[in-house]
Design a protein around this motif. Sequence first.
Motif, PDB file in Angstrom:
ATOM      1  N   PRO A  37      -6.124  -5.517   5.853  1.00  0.00           N
ATOM      2  CA  PRO A  37      -6.326  -4.736   4.806  1.00  0.00           C
ATOM      3  C   PRO A  37      -6.331  -5.057   3.233  1.00  0.00           C
ATOM      4  O   PRO A  37      -5.488  -5.772   2.912  1.00  0.00           O
ATOM      5  N   HIS A  94      -2.596   4.926  10.056  1.00  0.00           N
ATOM      6  CA  HIS A  94      -2.425   4.515   8.542  1.00  0.00           C
ATOM      7  C   HIS A  94      -1.001   4.332   8.283  1.00  0.00           C
ATOM      8  O   HIS A  94      -0.641   3.371   7.295  1.00  0.00           O
ATOM      9  N   ALA A  98       0.677   5.660   0.368  1.00  0.00           N
ATOM     10  CA  ALA A  98      -0.158   6.866   0.754  1.00  0.00           C
ATOM     11  C   ALA A  98      -0.906   7.457  -0.473  1.00  0.00           C
ATOM     12  O   ALA A  98      -0.511   7.558  -1.502  1.00  0.00           O
ATOM     13  N   ARG A 156      -7.003  -4.067  -1.044  1.00  0.00           N
ATOM     14  CA  ARG A 156      -7.482  -3.014  -1.856  1.00  0.00           C
ATOM     15  C   ARG A 156      -8.905  -3.425  -2.208  1.00  0.00           C
ATOM     16  O   ARG A 156      -9.349  -4.290  -2.659  1.00  0.00           O
ATOM     17  N   CYS A 195      -8.079   1.970   0.807  1.00  0.00           N
ATOM     18  CA  CYS A 195      -7.822   0.656   1.541  1.00  0.00           C
ATOM     19  C   CYS A 195      -9.151   0.316   2.125  1.00  0.00           C
ATOM     20  O   CYS A 195      -9.951   1.239   2.720  1.00  0.00           O
ATOM     21  N   THR A 229      -9.052   6.364   2.917  1.00  0.00           N
ATOM     22  CA  THR A 229      -7.953   6.801   1.961  1.00  0.00           C
ATOM     23  C   THR A 229      -6.792   6.980   2.984  1.00  0.00           C
ATOM     24  O   THR A 229      -6.693   7.982   3.952  1.00  0.00           O
ATOM     25  N   LEU A 230      -5.599   6.396   2.502  1.00  0.00           N
ATOM     26  CA  LEU A 230      -4.269   6.302   3.372  1.00  0.00           C
ATOM     27  C   LEU A 230      -3.778   7.679   3.294  1.00  0.00           C
ATOM     28  O   LEU A 230      -3.377   7.998   2.383  1.00  0.00           O
ATOM     29  N   ARG A 231      -3.385   8.129   4.587  1.00  0.00           N
ATOM     30  CA  ARG A 231      -2.628   9.376   4.830  1.00  0.00           C
ATOM     31  C   ARG A 231      -1.414   8.936   5.740  1.00  0.00           C
ATOM     32  O   ARG A 231      -1.871   8.515   6.488  1.00  0.00           O
ATOM     33  N   PHE A 240       0.800  -1.245  -0.012  1.00  0.00           N
ATOM     34  CA  PHE A 240       0.192   0.035   0.021  1.00  0.00           C
ATOM     35  C   PHE A 240       0.906   1.330  -0.114  1.00  0.00           C
ATOM     36  O   PHE A 240       2.118   1.330   0.451  1.00  0.00           O
ATOM     37  N   ILE A 296      -0.253   0.872   7.877  1.00  0.00           N
ATOM     38  CA  ILE A 296      -0.876   0.084   6.880  1.00  0.00           C
ATOM     39  C   ILE A 296      -0.122   0.256   5.320  1.00  0.00           C
ATOM     40  O   ILE A 296       0.098  -0.467   4.496  1.00  0.00           O
ATOM     41  N   ILE A 297       0.336   1.586   5.387  1.00  0.00           N
ATOM     42  CA  ILE A 297       1.380   2.051   4.161  1.00  0.00           C
ATOM     43  C   ILE A 297       2.580   1.397   4.306  1.00  0.00           C
ATOM     44  O   ILE A 297       3.166   1.215   5.615  1.00  0.00           O
ATOM     45  N   GLU A 312      -5.237   8.248  11.037  1.00  0.00           N
ATOM     46  CA  GLU A 312      -5.676   7.044  11.937  1.00  0.00           C
ATOM     47  C   GLU A 312      -7.131   6.907  11.663  1.00  0.00           C
ATOM     48  O   GLU A 312      -7.749   7.542  11.293  1.00  0.00           O
TER      49      GLU A 312
END
Length: 214
Positions: A64, A42, A9, A66, A13, A26-28, A7, A45-46, A32
């Motif tokens: 997680p 996050h 940023a 996609r 997800c 949406t991953l940043r 994954f 996960i990234i 959190e």
Amino acid sequence: MDDRLPFAAGEPCLLFDDRGRRYLLTLRPEGEFQYHLGMIVHADIIGALPGTVLRSSRDAELIPLRPRLADFVLKMKRGATPVYPKDAGAILVWADIGTGMTVLEAGTGSGGLTMVLARAVGPDGRVVSVERREDHAAVATKRIATFFGGMPPQVELRIGEVEDHIAGASPDRIVLDLPEPWHSVPLAAAHLPGGGVLCSYLPTVPQVQTLRSA
């Protein structure tokens, strides 16, 4: 996106908990995710691969993945009600939409059907989607770009009335998600090629009858 890659940023997800509940985010890097069984940052996960078993702050399992397009359309935040996957599939089949076609869509809404059409026509096709409301078009632009990692080159969003865009689009197919699609029938008939298809998404029998008699 290749599921063999970790994954990154900015991409969407879908988190699954141990009861199969799904959460779209949406991953940043600074983000959190908090829910009733704790929190996960996050950043955990990234860089992880899809399917990795992660743990919340309360040691609850989270996996997680996609999101599939159907997951994204059902879970995304939206302004207008989207065309749901079960109906989008029927539209693709009955309108016979395939690779390389030019499709004119009216009533972009939140962009759910636009994404399905973009996938169906592929990079060699074209989707011209017309929306009357600028706020809906702005939401659709954001959702489409989030799912695809940028606006697909085959998608063009326009603001206005579909009747003003039929001739210039030279469509193979026209898909209408409008309350009064019969106003578009004369122009559609004039500019679709022989064998072209006009498909309209309508919720009531009286609307279908009016369209049929147009």
